[in-house]
Design an enzyme around this catalytic site. Structure first.
Site, PDB file in Angstrom:
ATOM      1  N   LYS A 127       0.817  -1.219   0.000  1.00 54.18           N
ATOM      2  CA  LYS A 127       0.000   0.000   0.000  1.00 54.18           C
ATOM      3  C   LYS A 127       0.847   1.263   0.000  1.00 54.18           C
ATOM      4  O   LYS A 127       0.388   2.317  -0.435  1.00 54.18           O
ATOM      5  CB  LYS A 127      -0.943   0.014   1.214  1.00 54.18           C
ATOM      6  CG  LYS A 127      -2.105  -0.938   1.046  1.00 54.18           C
ATOM      7  CD  LYS A 127      -3.178  -0.677   2.077  1.00 54.18           C
ATOM      8  CE  LYS A 127      -4.366  -1.604   1.862  1.00 54.18           C
ATOM      9  NZ  LYS A 127      -5.264  -1.654   2.999  1.00 54.18           N
ATOM     10  N   LYS A 212      -5.424 -10.966  -6.674  1.00 52.27           N
ATOM     11  CA  LYS A 212      -6.664 -11.198  -5.923  1.00 52.27           C
ATOM     12  C   LYS A 212      -7.725 -10.163  -6.304  1.00 52.27           C
ATOM     13  O   LYS A 212      -7.384  -9.050  -6.709  1.00 52.27           O
ATOM     14  CB  LYS A 212      -6.394 -11.225  -4.416  1.00 52.27           C
ATOM     15  CG  LYS A 212      -6.206  -9.908  -3.792  1.00 52.27           C
ATOM     16  CD  LYS A 212      -6.206  -9.945  -2.267  1.00 52.27           C
ATOM     17  CE  LYS A 212      -6.150  -8.482  -1.847  1.00 52.27           C
ATOM     18  NZ  LYS A 212      -6.055  -8.175  -0.485  1.00 52.27           N
ATOM     19  N   LYS A 215     -10.984  -4.227  -4.101  1.00 53.63           N
ATOM     20  CA  LYS A 215     -11.751  -3.009  -4.369  1.00 53.63           C
ATOM     21  C   LYS A 215     -10.869  -1.943  -4.995  1.00 53.63           C
ATOM     22  O   LYS A 215     -11.369  -0.999  -5.595  1.00 53.63           O
ATOM     23  CB  LYS A 215     -12.462  -2.440  -3.133  1.00 53.63           C
ATOM     24  CG  LYS A 215     -11.985  -2.822  -1.782  1.00 53.63           C
ATOM     25  CD  LYS A 215     -12.927  -2.317  -0.663  1.00 53.63           C
ATOM     26  CE  LYS A 215     -12.717  -3.150   0.586  1.00 53.63           C
ATOM     27  NZ  LYS A 215     -13.576  -2.946   1.675  1.00 53.63           N
TER      28      LYS A 215
HETATM   29  P1  TYM Z   1     -11.168  -5.792   4.335  1.00 53.37           P
HETATM   30  O1  TYM Z   1     -12.303  -4.867   4.519  1.00 53.37           O
HETATM   31  O2  TYM Z   1     -10.078  -5.383   3.405  1.00 53.37           O
HETATM   32  O3  TYM Z   1     -11.673  -7.211   3.855  1.00 53.37           O
HETATM   33  C1  TYM Z   1     -12.752  -7.840   4.517  1.00 53.37           C
HETATM   34  C2  TYM Z   1     -12.610  -9.344   4.445  1.00 53.37           C
HETATM   35  O4  TYM Z   1     -12.642  -9.790   3.079  1.00 53.37           O
HETATM   36  C3  TYM Z   1     -11.542 -10.668   2.856  1.00 53.37           C
HETATM   37  N1  TYM Z   1     -11.130 -10.552   1.439  1.00 53.37           N
HETATM   38  C4  TYM Z   1     -11.049 -11.599   0.595  1.00 53.37           C
HETATM   39  N2  TYM Z   1     -11.294 -12.912   0.768  1.00 53.37           N
HETATM   40  C5  TYM Z   1     -11.135 -13.717  -0.314  1.00 53.37           C
HETATM   41  N3  TYM Z   1     -10.741 -13.267  -1.533  1.00 53.37           N
HETATM   42  C6  TYM Z   1     -10.493 -11.961  -1.749  1.00 53.37           C
HETATM   43  N4  TYM Z   1     -10.123 -11.532  -2.959  1.00 53.37           N
HETATM   44  C7  TYM Z   1     -10.644 -11.052  -0.652  1.00 53.37           C
HETATM   45  N5  TYM Z   1     -10.479  -9.718  -0.510  1.00 53.37           N
HETATM   46  C8  TYM Z   1     -10.793  -9.429   0.780  1.00 53.37           C
HETATM   47  C9  TYM Z   1     -10.463 -10.176   3.801  1.00 53.37           C
HETATM   48  O5  TYM Z   1      -9.484 -11.171   4.033  1.00 53.37           O
HETATM   49  C10 TYM Z   1     -11.273  -9.851   5.023  1.00 53.37           C
HETATM   50  O6  TYM Z   1     -11.523 -11.029   5.785  1.00 53.37           O
HETATM   51  N6  TYM Z   1      -7.819  -5.987   7.982  1.00 53.37           N
HETATM   52  C11 TYM Z   1      -9.138  -6.465   7.680  1.00 53.37           C
HETATM   53  C12 TYM Z   1     -10.205  -5.831   8.545  1.00 53.37           C
HETATM   54  C13 TYM Z   1     -10.010  -6.062  10.014  1.00 53.37           C
HETATM   55  C14 TYM Z   1     -10.115  -7.289  10.702  1.00 53.37           C
HETATM   56  C15 TYM Z   1      -9.888  -6.983  12.074  1.00 53.37           C
HETATM   57  C16 TYM Z   1     -10.351  -8.596  10.292  1.00 53.37           C
HETATM   58  C17 TYM Z   1      -9.750  -5.102  10.934  1.00 53.37           C
HETATM   59  N7  TYM Z   1      -9.668  -5.660  12.185  1.00 53.37           N
HETATM   60  C18 TYM Z   1      -9.900  -7.981  13.049  1.00 53.37           C
HETATM   61  C19 TYM Z   1     -10.354  -9.596  11.279  1.00 53.37           C
HETATM   62  C20 TYM Z   1     -10.124  -9.273  12.640  1.00 53.37           C
HETATM   63  C21 TYM Z   1      -9.383  -6.199   6.202  1.00 53.37           C
HETATM   64  O7  TYM Z   1      -8.486  -6.086   5.456  1.00 53.37           O
HETATM   65  O8  TYM Z   1     -10.631  -6.076   5.800  1.00 53.37           O
END
Ligand code: TYM
Length: 350
Positions: A127, A212, A215
């Site tokens: 990032k 992957k 967004k």
């Molecule tokens: P975020 O909002 O980027 O993504 C939310 C969830 O979607 C999953 N994900 C995917 N899974 C499969 N294939 C993909 N292409 C894909 N893209 C996204 C992410 O792995 C995630 O589970 N850091 C976290 C948010 C967070 C969190 C936490 C998660 C903050 N605190 C505590 C667990 C526990 C995140 O990137 O979310």
């Protein structure tokens, strides 16, 4: 002073209750990767576990957000949880910023985590790549420490996430372990288990099976957004990059065929089947047959989710009730844990 050079006695196994925690950022629209990698798993876990699902708005502001839209985006993620089948009576749904324990514990963990640990985080490296250091917030660097605080403020033991979160979860375990050692409280925090196995854990871009689904991909055709209309979902699947071979008869035959493997994986999770089941049905058939079947399945599964999300987004009062109630219940779980944390750290208490 704790002496960290001495060997540490084996920690007694954590014996508290099991608890599930996960979060999704309210930044931009949700896509099929978020749905299959996270939301579908959330729903599957609530029958057997106490579940806490957070909308992580504190994480979202590590990159600039429009303050006029942030609250609406938070409601949108809550609507996606509900529309996917998370039951607000059994599970807790709440916005991260409504529970101050997250920020407080993150500060304490800042003093436990090590710079080197964070410098190794690939998501931060990706990032921040190519960006001027003057334009990267300290929050973006610190992001995984706040994530550890999210999980451990509730002493959560299991964390359903996509595979991209694996390294962040390892860091949460490192922080929990180091806290326990440093403050001589061997089984204070559990070492949270990431649950990122199985198909769905890594959904790839529809344009390039080596990247992957994300967004931040500039091409909207690379992803299926949860709020896409049926014809747009069907079009994106039919135009998805594939190859000219028929589908193989066995899962082994998908090796080296990223795009085919991705589409078969998506079909399998949406249909609640294994990849082997899918290939038993479609092995030997070309994409001219498989893609329309996948498009039909995706529209049938995602259409009702989008409809319910739209209904909920048109009724913010209903979503707000869920979020307010969730925040109260989350606070009630975190409060005694934070009291114990303050005692263990040695802060003044009356
Ligand atoms: P975020 O909002 O980027 O993504 C939310 C969830 O979607 C999953 N994900 C995917 N899974 C499969 N294939 C993909 N292409 C894909 N893209 C996204 C992410 O792995 C995630 O589970 N850091 C976290 C948010 C967070 C969190 C936490 C998660 C903050 N605190 C505590 C667990 C526990 C995140 O990137 O979310």
């Amino acid at each position: 002073m704790p002496d960290l050079t001495k060997p540490v006695p084996a920690a007694p196994a954590y014996s508290g209750p099991t608890r599930v925690f996960s979060g999704v950022q309210p930044s931009g629209s949700l896509h099929l990767g978020n749905y299959l990698g996270a939301l579908v798993k959330f729903v599957a876990m609530q029958d057997s576990h106490e579940c806490i699902f957070c909308v992580v708005d504190l994480h979202a502001i590590t990159v600039p957000q429009d303050p006029e839209r942030l609250a609406a985006q938070t409601r949108e993620i809550a609507a996606a949880y509900l529309a996917s089948g998370v039951d607000p009576k059994r599970s807790i749904i709440f916005p991260q910023s409504a529970v101050t324990a997250h920020a407080e514990l993150a500060w304490i963990f800042n003093c436990v985590a090590r710079m080197g640990w964070l410098e190794r985080m690939t998501q931060y490296k990706e990032k921040s790549q190519g960006k001027d250091a003057e334009n990267i917030s300290v929050g973006l660097f610190d992001y995984p420490v706040l994530q550890a605080a999210d999980i451990l403020a509730y002493k959560a033991t299991h964390v359903p996430v996509g595979e991209d979160q694996k390294q962040h979860l390892e860091l949460s375990r490192d922080i929990a372990g180091r806290f326990n050692r440093e403050f001589n409280a061997p089984d204070f925090f559990p070492l949270p288990e990431p649950l990122h196995q199985g198909p769905g854990a890594r959904i790839m871009s529809l344009r390039d099976g080596s990247k992957k689904m994300s967004k931040s991909d500039p091409s909207d055709a690379s992803r299926i957004n949860l709020l896409d209309e049926a014809d747009s979902i069907a079009k994106k699947i039919k135009r998805a990059t594939s190859d000219s071979e028929p589908l193989p008869e066995t899962v082994d035959g998908l090796k080296g065929r990223n795009e085919a493997a991705n589409l078969v994986g998506i079909y399998a999770v949406l249909a609640g089947q294994t990849e082997a089941d899918v290939l038993r049905e479609f092995g030997g058939k070309g994409f001219g047959v498989f893609k329309p079947a996948l498009a039909e399945l995706a529209v049938a599964k995602l259409g009702p989710v989008a409809t319910e999300m739209r209904r909920l987004m048109a009724d913010p009062a209903e979503v707000d009730r869920v979020l307010r109630d969730g925040a109260d219940r989350a606070r009630a779980i975190a409060a005694p844990i934070m009291d114990d944390v303050r005692r263990v750290v040695g802060f003044w208490r009356p």
